[in-house]
Scaffold this active site. Structure first.
Site, PDB file in Angstrom:
ATOM      1  N   GLU A   1       3.745 -11.295  -6.257  1.00  0.00           N
ATOM      2  CA  GLU A   1       2.615 -11.348  -7.193  1.00  0.00           C
ATOM      3  C   GLU A   1       2.946 -10.823  -8.585  1.00  0.00           C
ATOM      4  O   GLU A   1       2.204 -11.072  -9.526  1.00  0.00           O
ATOM      5  CB  GLU A   1       1.411 -10.578  -6.608  1.00  0.00           C
ATOM      6  CG  GLU A   1       1.565  -9.056  -6.502  1.00  0.00           C
ATOM      7  CD  GLU A   1       2.295  -8.584  -5.244  1.00  0.00           C
ATOM      8  OE1 GLU A   1       3.051  -9.387  -4.657  1.00  0.00           O
ATOM      9  OE2 GLU A   1       2.144  -7.408  -4.861  1.00  0.00           O
TER      10      GLU A   1
ATOM     11  N   SER B   1     -24.509  -7.324 -25.271  1.00  0.00           N
ATOM     12  CA  SER B   1     -23.825  -6.269 -26.028  1.00  0.00           C
ATOM     13  C   SER B   1     -22.854  -6.849 -27.039  1.00  0.00           C
ATOM     14  O   SER B   1     -22.406  -6.162 -27.936  1.00  0.00           O
ATOM     15  CB  SER B   1     -23.069  -5.361 -25.065  1.00  0.00           C
ATOM     16  OG  SER B   1     -21.961  -6.069 -24.525  1.00  0.00           O
ATOM     17  N   GLY B   2     -22.504  -8.117 -26.848  1.00  0.00           N
ATOM     18  CA  GLY B   2     -21.478  -8.701 -27.704  1.00  0.00           C
ATOM     19  C   GLY B   2     -20.107  -8.591 -27.068  1.00  0.00           C
ATOM     20  O   GLY B   2     -19.131  -9.149 -27.553  1.00  0.00           O
ATOM     21  N   GLY B   3     -20.011  -7.870 -25.953  1.00  0.00           N
ATOM     22  CA  GLY B   3     -18.758  -7.805 -25.205  1.00  0.00           C
ATOM     23  C   GLY B   3     -18.534  -9.118 -24.467  1.00  0.00           C
ATOM     24  O   GLY B   3     -19.434  -9.957 -24.386  1.00  0.00           O
ATOM     25  N   VAL B   4     -17.332  -9.284 -23.910  1.00  0.00           N
ATOM     26  CA  VAL B   4     -16.967 -10.558 -23.293  1.00  0.00           C
ATOM     27  C   VAL B   4     -17.949 -10.937 -22.170  1.00  0.00           C
ATOM     28  O   VAL B   4     -18.467 -12.059 -22.136  1.00  0.00           O
ATOM     29  CB  VAL B   4     -15.533 -10.480 -22.708  1.00  0.00           C
ATOM     30  CG1 VAL B   4     -15.188 -11.755 -21.961  1.00  0.00           C
ATOM     31  CG2 VAL B   4     -14.530 -10.223 -23.812  1.00  0.00           C
ATOM     32  N   ASP B   5     -18.216 -10.006 -21.269  1.00  0.00           N
ATOM     33  CA  ASP B   5     -18.976 -10.368 -20.076  1.00  0.00           C
ATOM     34  C   ASP B   5     -20.411 -10.779 -20.400  1.00  0.00           C
ATOM     35  O   ASP B   5     -20.868 -11.839 -19.976  1.00  0.00           O
ATOM     36  CB  ASP B   5     -18.963  -9.217 -19.056  1.00  0.00           C
ATOM     37  CG  ASP B   5     -17.540  -8.776 -18.738  1.00  0.00           C
ATOM     38  OD1 ASP B   5     -16.632  -9.624 -18.877  1.00  0.00           O
ATOM     39  OD2 ASP B   5     -17.332  -7.607 -18.374  1.00  0.00           O
ATOM     40  N   SER B   6     -21.097  -9.947 -21.171  1.00  0.00           N
ATOM     41  CA  SER B   6     -22.499 -10.305 -21.441  1.00  0.00           C
ATOM     42  C   SER B   6     -22.563 -11.546 -22.333  1.00  0.00           C
ATOM     43  O   SER B   6     -23.495 -12.350 -22.230  1.00  0.00           O
ATOM     44  CB  SER B   6     -23.274  -9.132 -22.041  1.00  0.00           C
ATOM     45  OG  SER B   6     -22.881  -8.861 -23.349  1.00  0.00           O
TER      46      SER B   6
ATOM     47  N   HIS C   1       7.637  -8.196  -3.889  1.00  0.00           N
ATOM     48  CA  HIS C   1       6.296  -8.509  -4.395  1.00  0.00           C
ATOM     49  C   HIS C   1       6.279  -9.843  -5.143  1.00  0.00           C
ATOM     50  O   HIS C   1       6.665  -9.901  -6.305  1.00  0.00           O
ATOM     51  CB  HIS C   1       5.831  -7.394  -5.339  1.00  0.00           C
ATOM     52  CG  HIS C   1       5.501  -6.125  -4.618  1.00  0.00           C
ATOM     53  ND1 HIS C   1       4.262  -5.871  -4.099  1.00  0.00           N
ATOM     54  CD2 HIS C   1       6.272  -5.069  -4.289  1.00  0.00           C
ATOM     55  CE1 HIS C   1       4.260  -4.701  -3.489  1.00  0.00           C
ATOM     56  NE2 HIS C   1       5.475  -4.190  -3.592  1.00  0.00           N
TER      57      HIS C   1
ATOM     58  N   CYS D   1       5.163  -6.422   1.493  1.00  0.00           N
ATOM     59  CA  CYS D   1       5.589  -5.027   1.444  1.00  0.00           C
ATOM     60  C   CYS D   1       4.954  -4.249   2.605  1.00  0.00           C
ATOM     61  O   CYS D   1       5.255  -4.512   3.756  1.00  0.00           O
ATOM     62  CB  CYS D   1       5.275  -4.435   0.077  1.00  0.00           C
ATOM     63  SG  CYS D   1       6.105  -2.882  -0.235  1.00  0.00           S
ATOM     64  N   TYR D   2       4.022  -3.323   2.318  1.00  0.00           N
ATOM     65  CA  TYR D   2       3.398  -2.588   3.432  1.00  0.00           C
ATOM     66  C   TYR D   2       2.766  -3.549   4.438  1.00  0.00           C
ATOM     67  O   TYR D   2       2.811  -3.328   5.652  1.00  0.00           O
ATOM     68  CB  TYR D   2       2.329  -1.616   2.907  1.00  0.00           C
ATOM     69  CG  TYR D   2       1.778  -0.735   4.008  1.00  0.00           C
ATOM     70  CD1 TYR D   2       2.419   0.443   4.363  1.00  0.00           C
ATOM     71  CD2 TYR D   2       0.652  -1.114   4.737  1.00  0.00           C
ATOM     72  CE1 TYR D   2       1.957   1.229   5.400  1.00  0.00           C
ATOM     73  CE2 TYR D   2       0.178  -0.334   5.781  1.00  0.00           C
ATOM     74  CZ  TYR D   2       0.838   0.843   6.109  1.00  0.00           C
ATOM     75  OH  TYR D   2       0.378   1.609   7.137  1.00  0.00           O
TER      76      TYR D   2
ATOM     77  N   GLY E   1       0.833  -1.204   0.000  1.00  0.00           N
ATOM     78  CA  GLY E   1       0.000   0.000   0.000  1.00  0.00           C
ATOM     79  C   GLY E   1       0.860   1.243   0.000  1.00  0.00           C
ATOM     80  O   GLY E   1       2.070   1.172   0.237  1.00  0.00           O
TER      81      GLY E   1
ATOM     82  N   LYS F   1     -11.699 -10.933 -15.072  1.00  0.00           N
ATOM     83  CA  LYS F   1     -11.890 -10.972 -16.531  1.00  0.00           C
ATOM     84  C   LYS F   1     -11.205 -12.191 -17.169  1.00  0.00           C
ATOM     85  O   LYS F   1     -11.769 -12.825 -18.054  1.00  0.00           O
ATOM     86  CB  LYS F   1     -11.311  -9.689 -17.125  1.00  0.00           C
ATOM     87  CG  LYS F   1     -11.707  -9.427 -18.539  1.00  0.00           C
ATOM     88  CD  LYS F   1     -12.977  -8.645 -18.542  1.00  0.00           C
ATOM     89  CE  LYS F   1     -13.425  -8.213 -19.882  1.00  0.00           C
ATOM     90  NZ  LYS F   1     -14.613  -7.344 -19.767  1.00  0.00           N
TER      91      LYS F   1
END
Ligand code: XMP
Length: 524
Positions: A182, A234-239, A180, A85-86, A58, A380
């Protein structure tokens, strides 16, 4: 009974830019985790019942009065803790140690030497020195470091500049790392995190794509029963992934509404209909509302107001279509985990709205639905993996992000159908060439922007006075900051020539060389 959430890790977020990365890494390892603000109420932490806790990095200085602290409950639950880290520094200070300004701040690569054969690092190294100590190439980013260990803690890692780069309390299984693990720059980072969650926290790896899908299908069926569900596709990934999941779970109980707002990319509407309706047998209603949107936008040049108009018009059309279908009980949404994290905020919330983002929501009061949000626990990349497994085309899943207001925010000022047509053609040429030159996947987002200014040009002996197209391509990890992509000049030259030769109303092409910040990725 579903077991995917059986073993889980809690990550307390102290505001580091890498916190979401920690969560994604833990999920990749195959263990479910959630991210909560560090100042969340203690009973959330207790109810979550974690198998282990990670304290993130942080921006605070741990030596400052009023700097962030982990709630005491984390030290009372008797579960392993990893402070990064923090997170390490605050653990040290809270348990009786000390942290101070580093002699020399470290930002970038460092080589640490593992010490004292800790459970966390033993056997994990990039190389070994002559004394048999493991050496690790790691990513450091700090100006403060632990200068005195708390009681019952011992050293597990150090660098030349940072004598206490890692520590352990063996009895309690508390670990701290100044670097880090990650980030991918720390080559063995994922091994270290895996060691923590599997060997130390004893988590099983149940969080796998197949298990997640099974769990989602069961839960959707349980929630929806035999009722009907509506989805704005919508044609986007999520929908798209929500559509295919719901279709598998409840078949014809799902109806999708796809709104063509006239602000879509080249051929996008037809592709959505082909993929879902023709190929997969999903029930999709296409609302051709192009003119409705153009009319609503015809007198507005202000970016924020344009976004609001587009959002409102979407809801009006969606509402109109929804009312034609009887007995809808649920509205499905493509909310994903980062949306949940963002809207949760922290009690001390510092998040600012830079642009009002448009999502389905704010439906009128007279249509009341319960929500189905099957992706709300997923990142995502997890959504993409699930989509792929369920048979969505890779091309659709790997597409660059496209904003809700579509070309509406890429036509500067007043939107006109004529401008949308020109922009669609230019964008299509840019995308086609990015793909042809295998550059599409090398940038994170690329698009064309229509500038409603005229510039003089010459074709043969003819003078032209036509519009300007700007090309934009960026490299970014999180879309919060971005670097303009250094696309090859030859490539840009080729795209620019094609656009000016093939689109009669364009006399000039420019390339946007603005980073974010100070510019944003979209132009409006
Ligand atoms: P900016 O322009 O804010 O964009 O740097 C960051 C990312 O967000 C996308 N974006 C949007 N996405 N609705 C969306 O769904 C919006 O209103 C919107 N505005 C920007 C943008 O394309 C980029 O990926």
């Amino acid at each position: 009974m579903s077991t995917i959430h059986h073993h889980k890790i809690l990550i307390l977020d102290f505001g580091s830019q890498y916190t979401q990365l920690i969560a994604r890494r833990i999920r990749e390892i195959g263990v479910y985790c959630e991210l909560l603000p560090y100042d969340v109420k203690p009973y959330f932490i207790e109810n979550f019942n974690p198998s282990g806790i990670i304290l993130s990095g942080g921006p605070d200085r741990v030596s400052d009065i009023g700097s962030a602290r982990a709630p005491n409950i984390v030290f009372e639950l008797n579960v392993p803790i990893l402070g990064i880290c923090y997170g390490m520094q605050t653990m040290a200070v809270q348990l009786g140690g000390e942290a101070r300004n580093s002699q020399k701040a470290e930002f970038g690569f460092a080589q640490i030497r593992a010490r004292n054969h800790s459970k966390l690092l033993t056997g994990i190294s990039d190389e070994t020195n002559l004394d048999g100590h493991g050496l690790l190439d790691v990513w450091m980013s700090h100006g403060i470091e632990v200068t005195r260990l708390p009681l019952n803690f011992e050293l597990i890692a150090s660098t030349d500049n940072c004598p206490i780069a890692g520590f352990v309390n063996k009895e309690k299984n508390y670990f701290g790392l100044q670097f880090h693990p990650e980030v991918t720059h720390t080559k063995q980072g994922i091994q270290i995190l895996e060691r923590f969650v599997t060997d130390i926290c004893k988590c099983n790896k149940n969080w796998t794509t197949d298990n997640i899908i099974k769990d989602l299908l069961v839960n959707i069926k349980k929630q929806v029963g035999n009722k009907k569900v509506l989805l704005g596709l919508s044609g986007g990934v999520d929908s798209s992934v929500v559509a295919i999941l719901l279709h598998q779970a409840i078949g014809d109980q799902l109806t999708c509404v796809f709104v063509d707002n006239g602000l879509l990319r080249h051929n996008e509407g037809n592709e959505v209909m082909r993929t879902f309706s023709e190929n997969m047998g999903v029930k999709v209603i296409r609302a051709n509302a192009q003119q409705y949107f153009y009319d609503k936008l015809s007198n507005e040049a202000d970016p924020e107001l344009k976004r609001k108009i587009i959002g409102k018009a979407f809801i009006e059309i969606f509402d109109h279509e929804a009312k034609k279908i009887k007995n809808i009980k649920f509205l499905a949404q493509g909310t994903i985990y980062p949306d949940v994290i963002e809207s949760a905020g922290t009690t001390s919330g510092k998040a600012k709205v830079i642009k009002s983002h448009h999502n389905v929501g704010g439906l009128p009061d007279d249509i009341k639905f319960d929500l189905v949000e099957p992706l709300k626990e997923l990142f995502k990349d997890e959504v993409r993996t699930i989509g792929l497994k369920l048979g969505l085309p890779k091309k659709m899943l790997n597409r660059h992000p496209f904003p809700g207001p579509g070309l509406g925010v890429r036509i500067l000022g007043t939107v006109k159908e004529e401008f949308a047509e020109i922009l669609r053609q230019a964008d299509q040429i840019f995308m086609e060439e990015l793909n042809n030159h295998k550059l599409y996947d090398k940038v994170d987002q690329a698009f064309a922007v229509f500038l409603p200014i005229k510039s003089v040009g010459v074709t043969g002996d003819e003078r032209r006075y036509d519009y300007v197209i700007s090309l934009r391509a960026v490299e970014t990890i999180d879309f919060m900051t971005a670097r303009w992509a250094r696309l090859p000049y030859e490539f840009l030259d080729h795209v620019s020539n094609r656009i000016m030769n093939e689109i009669s109303r364009v006399s000039r092409v420019v390339y946007d060389i603005s980073g974010k910040p100070p510019a944003t990725i979209e132009w409006e």
